[in-house]
Design a protein around this motif. Structure first.
Motif, short mmCIF file in Angstrom:
data_model
loop_
_atom_site.label_atom_id
_atom_site.label_comp_id
_atom_site.label_asym_id
_atom_site.label_seq_id
_atom_site.Cartn_x
_atom_site.Cartn_y
_atom_site.Cartn_z
N SER A 122 1.26 -0.88 0.08
CA SER A 122 -0.01 -0.17 -0.10
C SER A 122 0.46 1.34 0.33
CB SER A 122 -0.96 -0.16 1.65
OG SER A 122 -1.72 0.76 1.58
N ILE A 123 0.88 1.64 -1.10
CA ILE A 123 1.65 2.91 -1.15
C ILE A 123 1.25 4.04 -0.13
CG2 ILE A 123 3.15 4.59 -3.07
CD1 ILE A 123 2.70 2.14 -5.41
N ILE A 124 0.18 4.50 -0.54
CA ILE A 124 0.07 5.62 0.71
C ILE A 124 0.24 5.74 1.78
CG2 ILE A 124 -1.95 7.05 0.77
CD1 ILE A 124 -2.53 6.75 -1.56
N ILE A 125 -0.13 4.34 2.39
CA ILE A 125 -0.04 3.92 4.38
C ILE A 125 1.26 3.69 3.89
CG2 ILE A 125 -0.61 2.62 5.67
CD1 ILE A 125 -2.96 1.86 4.29
N ASP A 126 1.78 3.45 3.52
CA ASP A 126 4.19 2.66 3.10
C ASP A 126 4.90 3.98 3.98
OD1 ASP A 126 5.76 1.51 4.17
OD2 ASP A 126 5.97 1.41 2.20
N ASN A 127 4.32 4.97 2.41
CA ASN A 127 4.93 6.32 2.29
C ASN A 127 4.13 7.40 3.45
OD1 ASN A 127 7.43 6.09 0.44
ND2 ASN A 127 5.26 5.05 0.16
N LEU A 128 3.12 7.58 4.11
CA LEU A 128 3.20 8.66 4.67
C LEU A 128 3.02 8.51 5.90
CD1 LEU A 128 0.67 10.45 5.15
CD2 LEU A 128 -1.26 8.80 6.17
N PHE A 129 3.33 6.63 6.98
CA PHE A 129 3.67 6.87 8.05
C PHE A 129 4.74 6.35 8.24
CE2 PHE A 129 -1.08 5.60 8.71
CZ PHE A 129 -1.25 5.36 9.88
N VAL A 130 5.67 6.19 7.44
CA VAL A 130 7.66 5.52 7.42
C VAL A 130 8.30 7.11 6.84
CG1 VAL A 130 9.00 4.97 6.40
CG2 VAL A 130 7.35 3.76 6.73
N PHE A 131 7.75 8.46 6.38
CA PHE A 131 8.30 9.48 5.63
C PHE A 131 7.04 10.36 6.76
CE2 PHE A 131 9.74 6.10 2.69
CZ PHE A 131 11.11 6.08 3.19
N ALA A 166 12.80 10.21 20.62
CA ALA A 166 12.21 9.02 20.24
C ALA A 166 12.01 9.34 18.91
CB ALA A 166 11.09 8.95 21.47
N LYS A 167 11.33 10.80 18.29
CA LYS A 167 10.22 11.20 16.77
C LYS A 167 11.44 10.32 15.85
CE LYS A 167 9.62 14.54 14.65
NZ LYS A 167 9.74 16.12 14.78
N HIS A 168 12.68 10.53 16.39
CA HIS A 168 13.56 10.64 15.11
C HIS A 168 14.05 9.00 15.58
CE1 HIS A 168 13.26 14.09 13.19
NE2 HIS A 168 13.91 14.66 14.38
N TYR A 169 14.51 8.19 16.29
CA TYR A 169 15.30 6.78 16.42
C TYR A 169 14.42 5.76 16.60
CZ TYR A 169 19.37 8.87 15.72
OH TYR A 169 20.76 9.27 14.53
N ILE A 170 13.07 6.09 16.82
CA ILE A 170 12.26 5.26 17.57
C ILE A 170 10.98 4.96 16.27
CG2 ILE A 170 9.54 4.46 19.57
CD1 ILE A 170 11.57 5.31 21.60
N GLY A 171 10.70 6.54 16.15
CA GLY A 171 9.94 6.88 14.93
C GLY A 171 10.40 5.90 13.32
N PHE A 172 10.75 7.16 12.91
CA PHE A 172 11.90 7.41 11.64
C PHE A 172 12.76 5.76 11.41
CE2 PHE A 172 10.90 11.84 11.93
CZ PHE A 172 9.82 11.40 10.94
N PHE A 173 13.66 5.60 12.79
CA PHE A 173 14.96 4.78 12.18
C PHE A 173 14.66 3.38 12.43
CE2 PHE A 173 17.89 1.48 13.84
CZ PHE A 173 19.35 2.13 12.69
N LEU A 174 13.40 3.18 13.47
CA LEU A 174 12.81 1.80 13.16
C LEU A 174 11.63 1.67 11.95
CD1 LEU A 174 12.13 1.40 16.25
CD2 LEU A 174 14.00 0.34 15.48
N ASN A 175 11.10 3.01 11.45
CA ASN A 175 10.44 3.11 9.98
C ASN A 175 11.49 2.35 8.83
OD1 ASN A 175 8.34 2.73 11.82
ND2 ASN A 175 8.18 4.65 11.10
N TYR A 176 12.89 2.85 8.43
CA TYR A 176 12.95 3.37 8.01
C TYR A 176 13.96 1.00 8.03
CZ TYR A 176 13.79 8.44 8.01
OH TYR A 176 12.76 9.79 7.73
#
Length: 352
Positions: free
Chosen positions: A166-175, A222-232
Motif C-alpha cells: 500500500s504505497i500511500i499508507i507505507d510512505n505516509l507513516f514511514v516518512f 524518540a521521534k527520530h530513532y524510535i519513529g523514523f529509524f525503526l521505520n526506515y
C-alpha cells in the motif's frame, strides 16, 4: 481510565467488622490475635481492591471509556506475560493488532468523553501536580497512538506485506506522519512550564521542571530513532528476527508510555498515586526503551547510512526544512528500494 474526580469515599473500614470471624477454620483465632489481625487486613485489602476496580471501571458515567480502558489494561498485561512466556505465540496472536488498536480507540473515546476539559495549549496538565489534563493534550494523544498502531503492524510479518504494497499508507507513516500531524493540536513542553506558580506546588516545582526537560529531549530522540529509524530499517526490510524480538519489547514499553501513562494521571488525580511517583513510573516506562536499543545496537552500525540520514533529520527537527527533508528521503528511499538509482550513485548513498 477516567480522569474525572472521585465522587465517593469507598475505602475499607477494617475496624468495622472482623473478617476473621467469618471463617470456619480450625485455626484457634481467639488464641492468636495476630492471626486475626492479619486476616482482617488481608480481607480488608481485598474488599478495597474490589471496590477500587468497580469505582474506576464500572460506574455508568463515562462507561464506554472506562470499559475500553479496562480492556486495554487486560490486554497489555496479557501481552507482557505472553511475550516472555512464549514469544512465538505472542507474535502470531491477536494482541499484535488488538492491543495498539484498543489504545487508539481509548484515545478516541477520551476525545468524545472529556470535552469539558480546559482548551488551553499552554499547559497540558500532565507535567504538573495540580489540575487536570487539557483537552488538546487528550486529542494529541490519539496521534501518537496511531503511530504506535502502525509500528506494531509494520513489524508483524502478517501485516508487513500488505502495508508495503500500500504505497500511500507505507510512505505516509514511514516518512510523512508529521505533515498531517498539523491536523492535531500541539502542546508544548516549554509552554507547560508557563505559569508554574499556579500549576505546580513549591515542593514539586523543581522536580517537574527537571523531568519536563528530560521528557522533552527524550521525545526528540524518540521521534527520530524510535519513529523514523525503526521505520526506515523496516522499510528496507533490514531487520533480522532476533532484533524484531527486542523491538517488540520496545513497543510494549511504548504502549505503556502512550496509553497507560494517561491512566497514571487518573490515579494521581484521584489521590491513589503521589504526583512524583506517578511521573516516575511514566519516566521508567519510556526510559526502558533504551534497554531494547542496547540489545539492537548493532543496527546502528550495520545501517550506518540510515543512522546518518536520521541524525541529519534530528538536526533539522526545529527548522522549517524538516518536512522538505522527509519528502526528499521518501523519494530517495523509494528510488533505491525499486532499483531506480544508478549503481555509481547508490554506492555513495547506501550500504546495500
Amino acid at each position: 481510565m477516567s480522569s474525572n474526580p472521585s465522587d465517593a469515599n469507598f475505602g475499607p473500614h477494617v475496624g468495622d467488622i472482623s473478617y476473621a470471624n467469618a471463617l470456619d477454620s480450625t485455626i484457634p483465632i481467639e488464641n492468636n490475635p495476630y492471626i486475626a489481625k492479619i486476616l482482617n487486613i488481608i480481607f480488608g485489602k481485598i474488599i478495597y481492591f474490589i471496590k477500587l476496580i468497580f469505582h474506576l471501571f464500572f460506574q455508568r458515567k463515562f462507561i464506554l471509556h472506562r470499559l475500553t480502558g479496562l480492556s486495554y489494561l487486560l490486554q497489555y498485561f496479557f501481552a507482557f506475560y505472553l511475550y516472555f512466556k512464549n514469544y512465538d505465540s505472542f507474535k502470531s496472536s491477536f494482541l499484535i493488532w488488538s492491543l495498539p488498536l484498543t489504545g487508539l480507540l481509548q484515545a478516541t473515546t477520551a476525545i468524545y468523553t472529556f470535552t469539558f476539559l480546559s482548551r488551553t495549549k499552554r499547559d497540558a496538565g500532565y507535567y504538573s501536580d495540580r489540575g487536570t489534563l487539557s483537552y488538546p493534550f487528550i486529542v494529541e494523544n490519539s496521534f501518537f497512538a496511531s503511530l504506535l498502531l502502525f509500528q506494531w503492524l509494520y513489524y508483524s510479518n502478517k501485516f508487513y506485506p500488505f502495508l508495503t504494497s500500500s504505497i500511500i499508507i507505507d510512505n505516509l507513516f514511514v516518512f510523512l506522519p508529521y505533515i498531517p500531524r498539523q491536523l492535531w493540536p500541539k502542546t508544548s513542553f516549554r509552554d507547560s512550564l508557563y505559569n508554574s506558580n499556579k500549576t505546580k506546588t513549591d515542593k514539586n516545582k523543581k522536580f517537574f521542571f527537571i523531568v519536563t526537560y528530560i521528557t522533552k529531549w527524550f521525545y526528540v530522540w524518540a521521534k527520530h530513532y524510535i519513529g523514523f529509524f525503526l521505520n526506515y530499517i523496516r522499510f528496507f526490510n533490514r531487520v533480522d528476527p532476533e532484533n524484531i524480538y527486542h523491538i517488540y519489547l520496545l513497543l510494549l514499553f511504548g504502549a505503556f508510555a502512550t496509553t497507560i501513562s494517561i491512566f497514571l494521571h487518573t490515579l494521581k488525580f484521584k489521590g491513589y498515586l503521589g504526583p512524583k511517583l506517578s511521573f516516575m513510573i511514566y519516566m521508567v516506562s519510556y526510559l526502558a526503551t533504551f534497554y531494547s536499543f542496547i540489545q539492537i545496537r548493532n543496527e546502528f552500525i550495520v545501517n550506518i547510512d540510515l543512522t546518518t540520514y536520521v541524525f541529519i533529520g534530528l538536526l533539522l527537527n526545529f527548522t522549517k526544512y524538516q518536512h522538505a527533508y522527509q519528502i526528499f528521503l521518501m523519494i530517495l528511499f523509494n528510488a533505491h528500494r525499486n532499483n531506480m538509482l544508478p549503481n555509481d550513485i547508490t554506492k555513495y548513498l547506501f550500504l546495500s
